[in-house]
Scaffold this motif. Sequence first.
Motif, mmCIF file in Angstrom:
data_model
loop_
_atom_site.group_PDB
_atom_site.id
_atom_site.type_symbol
_atom_site.label_atom_id
_atom_site.label_comp_id
_atom_site.label_asym_id
_atom_site.label_seq_id
_atom_site.Cartn_x
_atom_site.Cartn_y
_atom_site.Cartn_z
ATOM 1 N N LYS A 158 0.880 -1.190 -0.006
ATOM 2 C CA LYS A 158 0.094 0.051 0.073
ATOM 3 C C LYS A 158 0.805 1.261 -0.176
ATOM 4 C CE LYS A 158 -3.559 2.113 2.453
ATOM 5 N NZ LYS A 158 -4.567 2.285 3.749
ATOM 6 N N ARG A 159 1.967 1.234 0.708
ATOM 7 C CA ARG A 159 2.821 2.572 0.990
ATOM 8 C C ARG A 159 3.599 2.869 -0.248
ATOM 9 N NH1 ARG A 159 3.916 7.284 0.865
ATOM 10 N NH2 ARG A 159 5.804 8.083 2.052
ATOM 11 N N PHE A 160 3.952 1.453 -0.810
ATOM 12 C CA PHE A 160 4.957 1.527 -2.031
ATOM 13 C C PHE A 160 4.064 2.170 -3.326
ATOM 14 C CE2 PHE A 160 5.879 -0.357 -6.230
ATOM 15 C CZ PHE A 160 7.172 0.039 -6.409
ATOM 16 N N LEU A 161 2.758 1.762 -3.671
ATOM 17 C CA LEU A 161 1.961 2.415 -4.567
ATOM 18 C C LEU A 161 1.759 3.799 -4.201
ATOM 19 C CD1 LEU A 161 -0.691 -0.639 -4.949
ATOM 20 C CD2 LEU A 161 1.263 0.072 -6.377
ATOM 21 N N GLN A 162 1.493 4.329 -3.214
ATOM 22 C CA GLN A 162 1.305 5.404 -2.720
ATOM 23 C C GLN A 162 2.838 6.504 -3.143
ATOM 24 O OE1 GLN A 162 0.450 5.390 1.523
ATOM 25 N NE2 GLN A 162 -1.848 5.545 1.021
ATOM 26 N N PRO A 169 3.150 9.049 -8.487
ATOM 27 C CA PRO A 169 3.377 10.347 -9.474
ATOM 28 C C PRO A 169 4.301 9.753 -10.525
ATOM 29 C CG PRO A 169 4.185 10.946 -7.575
ATOM 30 C CD PRO A 169 3.391 9.775 -7.319
ATOM 31 N N ILE A 170 5.448 8.860 -10.076
ATOM 32 C CA ILE A 170 6.392 8.290 -10.948
ATOM 33 C C ILE A 170 5.824 7.358 -12.005
ATOM 34 C CG2 ILE A 170 8.587 7.236 -10.865
ATOM 35 C CD1 ILE A 170 9.013 8.181 -8.072
ATOM 36 N N HIS A 171 5.090 6.419 -11.400
ATOM 37 C CA HIS A 171 4.363 5.602 -12.316
ATOM 38 C C HIS A 171 3.216 6.217 -13.432
ATOM 39 C CE1 HIS A 171 1.637 2.066 -13.571
ATOM 40 N NE2 HIS A 171 2.943 1.634 -13.349
ATOM 41 N N PRO A 188 -0.742 -0.395 -11.667
ATOM 42 C CA PRO A 188 -0.074 0.019 -10.748
ATOM 43 C C PRO A 188 1.164 -0.552 -10.210
ATOM 44 C CG PRO A 188 -2.613 0.518 -10.574
ATOM 45 C CD PRO A 188 -2.358 -0.302 -11.693
ATOM 46 N N GLY A 189 2.161 0.321 -9.850
ATOM 47 C CA GLY A 189 3.488 -0.408 -9.329
ATOM 48 C C GLY A 189 4.299 -1.168 -10.331
ATOM 49 N N GLU A 190 3.812 -1.399 -11.318
ATOM 50 C CA GLU A 190 4.739 -2.097 -12.066
ATOM 51 C C GLU A 190 5.475 -1.332 -13.507
ATOM 52 O OE1 GLU A 190 3.023 -5.639 -13.927
ATOM 53 O OE2 GLU A 190 1.557 -5.926 -12.246
ATOM 54 N N PHE A 191 6.720 -1.854 -13.470
ATOM 55 C CA PHE A 191 7.625 -0.767 -14.436
ATOM 56 C C PHE A 191 8.072 -1.618 -15.622
ATOM 57 C CE2 PHE A 191 7.440 1.670 -10.689
ATOM 58 C CZ PHE A 191 7.217 2.996 -11.199
ATOM 59 N N PHE A 192 8.063 -3.101 -15.655
ATOM 60 C CA PHE A 192 8.651 -4.026 -16.458
ATOM 61 C C PHE A 192 7.800 -4.994 -16.701
ATOM 62 C CE2 PHE A 192 12.988 -5.736 -17.762
ATOM 63 C CZ PHE A 192 12.636 -5.683 -19.106
ATOM 64 N N GLU A 193 7.825 -5.950 -17.612
ATOM 65 C CA GLU A 193 7.104 -6.955 -17.877
ATOM 66 C C GLU A 193 8.001 -8.136 -18.084
ATOM 67 O OE1 GLU A 193 5.789 -6.939 -22.609
ATOM 68 O OE2 GLU A 193 5.788 -4.975 -21.642
ATOM 69 N N THR A 194 7.423 -9.380 -18.135
ATOM 70 C CA THR A 194 8.229 -10.655 -18.214
ATOM 71 C C THR A 194 8.365 -10.937 -19.834
ATOM 72 O OG1 THR A 194 6.055 -11.944 -18.059
ATOM 73 C CG2 THR A 194 7.600 -11.549 -16.019
#
Length: 429
Positions: free
Chosen positions: A182-186, A190-192, A209-215
């Motif tokens: 929860k805190r990570f997503l908060q 804005p960066i995401h 939300p919270g993901e910056f890469f894919e497999t």
Amino acid sequence: MAGKRVAFFPEAAFGPALNSVGIAQAVERRGHEAVFLSDPGFVEVYEGYGFAAHPVNLSEPMPAEEMAKFWEEFINGQIPNFRKSPYEQLGNYVRDCWEAIVESAKWAEKDLPHILDELRPDVVCVDNVVLFPAVKRYAQSNGKAWVRIISCSENEIPDPQIPPHLSGCGERDTVCHERFRKRFLQAIEPIHADFNEFLKSCGEEPYPPGEFFETSPHLNLLLYPEPVKFDRAEPLDPERFQYLEGCVREDEPYTLPTFREKNDAPLLYVSYGSLGAGDTELLKRVIAAVAQMPVRALVNVGDYASEYDEPPPNVHLAGWYPQPSVIPQVDAVIHHGGNNTFTECLYFGKPAIVMPYVWDGHDNATRIEETGHGFKLDRYRWTEEDLRERIDRCLTDGKMRERLAATSRRMQARHGPTRAAELIEGLLP
């Protein structure tokens, strides 16, 4: 099969860089050409191992002296955050890193498309935590494969049943899991959002939300050894995900120095990595403690040798050690939890005391104690007796030694770099 060209694009950090070197060495032994796409500051690292390296700007270009000063200031500015818990680091170190990581993807998009078009690799292997759209686009438009290498903790690929990446939570501590997620997503929201705008500009779909890469749809290589892997709710498909059991590179031989005292005593290796070496206060405290113990120690001080006086007679200082040649010769290791040192200790069957400060070091510290391969010790809240007790247990705990020996046999029998090269070769046209 005629020789093909395999390109490696690791993160600009020694852990991913040297893991890719190990795989590249195995690729070349199979008759193919390995080349590197590299942050300009790491070109000499790959060239030092005999590989061609092609610079890709991942930040605004600046002279080497200015870049060195930038990173020195970054490290010094972050040292106070090293004292904080993983949860407390989300609003500072972790946030700052993700801002820089997203910017690196944007900068790479300026250079990477034409470099790939010039090199024409037959497969591209990326070891990073963020998507570089140019790699995916090159592969799709040319009928090539791309590979994702996960050299950090296995939980970089999320699963609802395992600890979140960077959290340091225990495997079954679901309260910790949910609080951290929860805190990570908060913290990175804005960066995401900015990253998704960048993806849109490159013709990519937005990420959840919270993901910056894919497999990768082709192949994903996890360096995490199976003896310490997590019990996932959704097991990874073995057709696309392979555990490499570490990825230890070949390095120059190392001859142990002669110490002024205690030359027959057990030998420790102490290293907090290139970033952690900047925390000279901590290293001086460890050196002072070890000086009073019936052991010897090799201590990696990175670029900060000038900060130290003459070491105690049972301690040897150096700015760099060829770890794969050093760790087999020592009895125990004290380190920061970086995945290279983490897997090298397991590969060579050496117990470790992990004193984490950032990133997946928190995860690896928790995991090494959970699985009985070593100990987790708070980086700052320890006494000399705490350290002495854990060193003694590393040297005398028979059950731990047996477990480490079994893990080492398994890892060495499979030899990660060779397996990775075989799998990559299977993707070549």
